[in-house]
Write a protein that holds these residues in place. Structure first.
Motif, PDB file in Angstrom:
ATOM      1  N   ILE A  23       0.849  -1.202   0.000  1.00  0.00           N
ATOM      2  CA  ILE A  23       0.000   0.000   0.000  1.00  0.00           C
ATOM      3  C   ILE A  23       0.881   1.247   0.000  1.00  0.00           C
ATOM      4  N   ASP A  24       1.938   1.237   0.819  1.00  0.00           N
ATOM      5  CA  ASP A  24       2.858   2.380   0.844  1.00  0.00           C
ATOM      6  C   ASP A  24       3.493   2.595  -0.523  1.00  0.00           C
ATOM      7  N   GLU A  25       3.868   1.481  -1.181  1.00  0.00           N
ATOM      8  CA  GLU A  25       4.468   1.603  -2.517  1.00  0.00           C
ATOM      9  C   GLU A  25       3.474   2.217  -3.500  1.00  0.00           C
ATOM     10  N   LEU A  26       2.226   1.754  -3.434  1.00  0.00           N
ATOM     11  CA  LEU A  26       1.209   2.301  -4.336  1.00  0.00           C
ATOM     12  C   LEU A  26       0.994   3.794  -4.069  1.00  0.00           C
ATOM     13  N   PHE A  27       0.916   4.192  -2.787  1.00  0.00           N
ATOM     14  CA  PHE A  27       0.745   5.603  -2.455  1.00  0.00           C
ATOM     15  C   PHE A  27       1.913   6.435  -2.946  1.00  0.00           C
ATOM     16  N   SER A  28       3.113   5.880  -2.768  1.00  0.00           N
ATOM     17  CA  SER A  28       4.282   6.658  -3.212  1.00  0.00           C
ATOM     18  C   SER A  28       4.257   6.818  -4.729  1.00  0.00           C
ATOM     19  N   LEU A  29       3.769   5.787  -5.427  1.00  0.00           N
ATOM     20  CA  LEU A  29       3.672   5.899  -6.882  1.00  0.00           C
ATOM     21  C   LEU A  29       2.630   6.941  -7.282  1.00  0.00           C
ATOM     22  N   LEU A  30       1.507   6.935  -6.565  1.00  0.00           N
ATOM     23  CA  LEU A  30       0.434   7.867  -6.894  1.00  0.00           C
ATOM     24  C   LEU A  30       0.784   9.305  -6.508  1.00  0.00           C
ATOM     25  N   GLN A  31       1.521   9.466  -5.430  1.00  0.00           N
ATOM     26  CA  GLN A  31       1.829  10.800  -4.939  1.00  0.00           C
ATOM     27  C   GLN A  31       3.092  11.384  -5.558  1.00  0.00           C
ATOM     28  N   SER A  32       3.885  10.521  -6.183  1.00  0.00           N
ATOM     29  CA  SER A  32       5.130  11.048  -6.758  1.00  0.00           C
ATOM     30  C   SER A  32       4.800  11.948  -7.952  1.00  0.00           C
ATOM     31  N   GLU A  33       5.602  12.955  -8.110  1.00  0.00           N
ATOM     32  CA  GLU A  33       5.382  13.895  -9.204  1.00  0.00           C
ATOM     33  C   GLU A  33       5.838  13.256 -10.498  1.00  0.00           C
ATOM     34  N   PRO A  34       5.198  13.602 -11.594  1.00  0.00           N
ATOM     35  CA  PRO A  34       5.609  13.021 -12.871  1.00  0.00           C
ATOM     36  C   PRO A  34       7.039  13.454 -13.181  1.00  0.00           C
ATOM     37  N   PRO A  35       7.795  12.591 -13.823  1.00  0.00           N
ATOM     38  CA  PRO A  35       9.194  12.927 -14.124  1.00  0.00           C
ATOM     39  C   PRO A  35       9.277  14.145 -15.046  1.00  0.00           C
ATOM     40  N   VAL A  36      10.273  14.923 -14.764  1.00  0.00           N
ATOM     41  CA  VAL A  36      10.504  16.125 -15.562  1.00  0.00           C
ATOM     42  C   VAL A  36      11.423  15.755 -16.711  1.00  0.00           C
ATOM     43  N   HIS A  37      10.969  16.045 -17.928  1.00  0.00           N
ATOM     44  CA  HIS A  37      11.792  15.764 -19.107  1.00  0.00           C
ATOM     45  C   HIS A  37      12.547  17.031 -19.470  1.00  0.00           C
ATOM     46  N   SER A  38      13.843  16.929 -19.477  1.00  0.00           N
ATOM     47  CA  SER A  38      14.651  18.083 -19.871  1.00  0.00           C
ATOM     48  C   SER A  38      15.596  17.666 -20.980  1.00  0.00           C
ATOM     49  N   THR A  39      16.280  18.593 -21.469  1.00  0.00           N
ATOM     50  CA  THR A  39      17.196  18.304 -22.567  1.00  0.00           C
ATOM     51  C   THR A  39      18.477  17.685 -22.060  1.00  0.00           C
ATOM     52  N   SER A  40      18.697  17.733 -20.762  1.00  0.00           N
ATOM     53  CA  SER A  40      19.909  17.159 -20.204  1.00  0.00           C
ATOM     54  C   SER A  40      19.839  15.641 -20.287  1.00  0.00           C
ATOM     55  N   GLY A  41      20.887  15.024 -20.759  1.00  0.00           N
ATOM     56  CA  GLY A  41      20.920  13.574 -20.959  1.00  0.00           C
ATOM     57  C   GLY A  41      20.840  12.811 -19.660  1.00  0.00           C
ATOM     58  N   SER A  42      21.497  13.263 -18.589  1.00  0.00           N
ATOM     59  CA  SER A  42      21.513  12.522 -17.336  1.00  0.00           C
ATOM     60  C   SER A  42      20.136  12.542 -16.680  1.00  0.00           C
ATOM     61  N   GLN A  43      19.428  13.663 -16.790  1.00  0.00           N
ATOM     62  CA  GLN A  43      18.091  13.739 -16.193  1.00  0.00           C
ATOM     63  C   GLN A  43      17.110  12.863 -16.973  1.00  0.00           C
ATOM     64  N   THR A  44      17.257  12.789 -18.283  1.00  0.00           N
ATOM     65  CA  THR A  44      16.380  11.949 -19.098  1.00  0.00           C
ATOM     66  C   THR A  44      16.608  10.484 -18.754  1.00  0.00           C
ATOM     67  N   ILE A  45      17.862  10.085 -18.594  1.00  0.00           N
ATOM     68  CA  ILE A  45      18.182   8.697 -18.240  1.00  0.00           C
ATOM     69  C   ILE A  45      17.607   8.390 -16.857  1.00  0.00           C
ATOM     70  N   HIS A  46      17.809   9.339 -15.905  1.00  0.00           N
ATOM     71  CA  HIS A  46      17.274   9.151 -14.561  1.00  0.00           C
ATOM     72  C   HIS A  46      15.745   9.060 -14.612  1.00  0.00           C
ATOM     73  N   SER A  47      15.144   9.905 -15.423  1.00  0.00           N
ATOM     74  CA  SER A  47      13.697   9.920 -15.564  1.00  0.00           C
ATOM     75  C   SER A  47      13.214   8.609 -16.186  1.00  0.00           C
ATOM     76  N   ASP A  48      13.910   8.112 -17.220  1.00  0.00           N
ATOM     77  CA  ASP A  48      13.548   6.848 -17.856  1.00  0.00           C
ATOM     78  C   ASP A  48      13.712   5.688 -16.870  1.00  0.00           C
ATOM     79  N   ASN A  49      14.805   5.726 -16.090  1.00  0.00           N
ATOM     80  CA  ASN A  49      15.020   4.680 -15.086  1.00  0.00           C
ATOM     81  C   ASN A  49      13.912   4.707 -14.043  1.00  0.00           C
TER      82      ASN A  49
END
Length: 139
Positions: A23-49
Motif C-alpha cells: 500500500i505504501d508503494e502504491l501511495f508513493s507511486l500515486l503521490q510522486s510527481e511526474p518525471p521532468v523531461h529536460s534536454t539534459s541527458g543525465s536527467q532523461t536517463i534518470h527519468s527513464d530509469n
C-alpha cells in the motif's frame, strides 16, 4: 459548508488484500510527481530509469496480487471439494444403510416365501389324501 481532505487516508487491510508495504508503494507511486523531461541527458536517463522502476514495481505488485487471487481461488476450490466429498460420504453411507435394510427385507421375504411354498406342498399333499378318501367313499 467546506469539505476538507484528510492528510492521509488509511485504507483497511483485507485478509487477502495488499500488505502495508505494498500500500505504501502504491501511495508513493500515486503521490510522486511526474518525471521532468529536460534536454539534459543525465536527467532523461534518470527519468527513464524512474519510469521503468515504477513500471517494474507496478508489475511486481500486480503479479503478487494475481498470485494471491490464484491461491485464494485454489483454496476456495479445495474447500468446495472437501465439502462435496463430505456430502458424498454422507450420501454413500445413507445408500449403504438403505441397501442393508433392503437386503434384510429380501432375506425375510425369501424365508417367508420358502415357508409358504413348504406349506403349499403340505396342503397339496393333504388335498390329494382327502381326494383319495373321497374317491374311496363314493365307490
Amino acid at each position: 459548508m467546506s469539505c476538507q481532505e484528510p492528510d492521509q487516508y488509511q485504507f483497511p487491510v483485507l485478509e487477502d488484500g495488499f500488505t502495508p508495504n505494498e500500500i505504501d508503494e502504491l501511495f508513493s507511486l500515486l503521490q510522486s510527481e511526474p518525471p521532468v523531461h529536460s534536454t539534459s541527458g543525465s536527467q532523461t536517463i534518470h527519468s527513464d530509469n524512474s519510469v521503468e522502476e515504477t513500471r517494474k514495481r507496478k508489475r511486481m505488485i500486480s503479479n503478487r496480487e494475481s498470485a494471491r487471487r490464484t491461491r485464494w481461488r485454489k483454496k476456495k476450490q479445495l474447500e468446495n471439494l472437501i465439502v462435496e466429498v463430505n456430502r458424498l460420504k454422507i450420501v454413500n453411507q445413507e445408500l449403504k444403510n438403505r441397501l442393508c435394510t433392503i437386503e434384510h427385507e429380501r432375506h425375510f421375504v425369501l424365508r417367508e416365501s420358502n415357508e409358504l411354498i413348504v406349506e403349499s406342498l403340505h396342503l397339496q399333499q393333504n388335498l390329494v389324501v382327502l381326494y383319495d378318501i373321497l374317491q374311496s367313499m363314493q365307490l
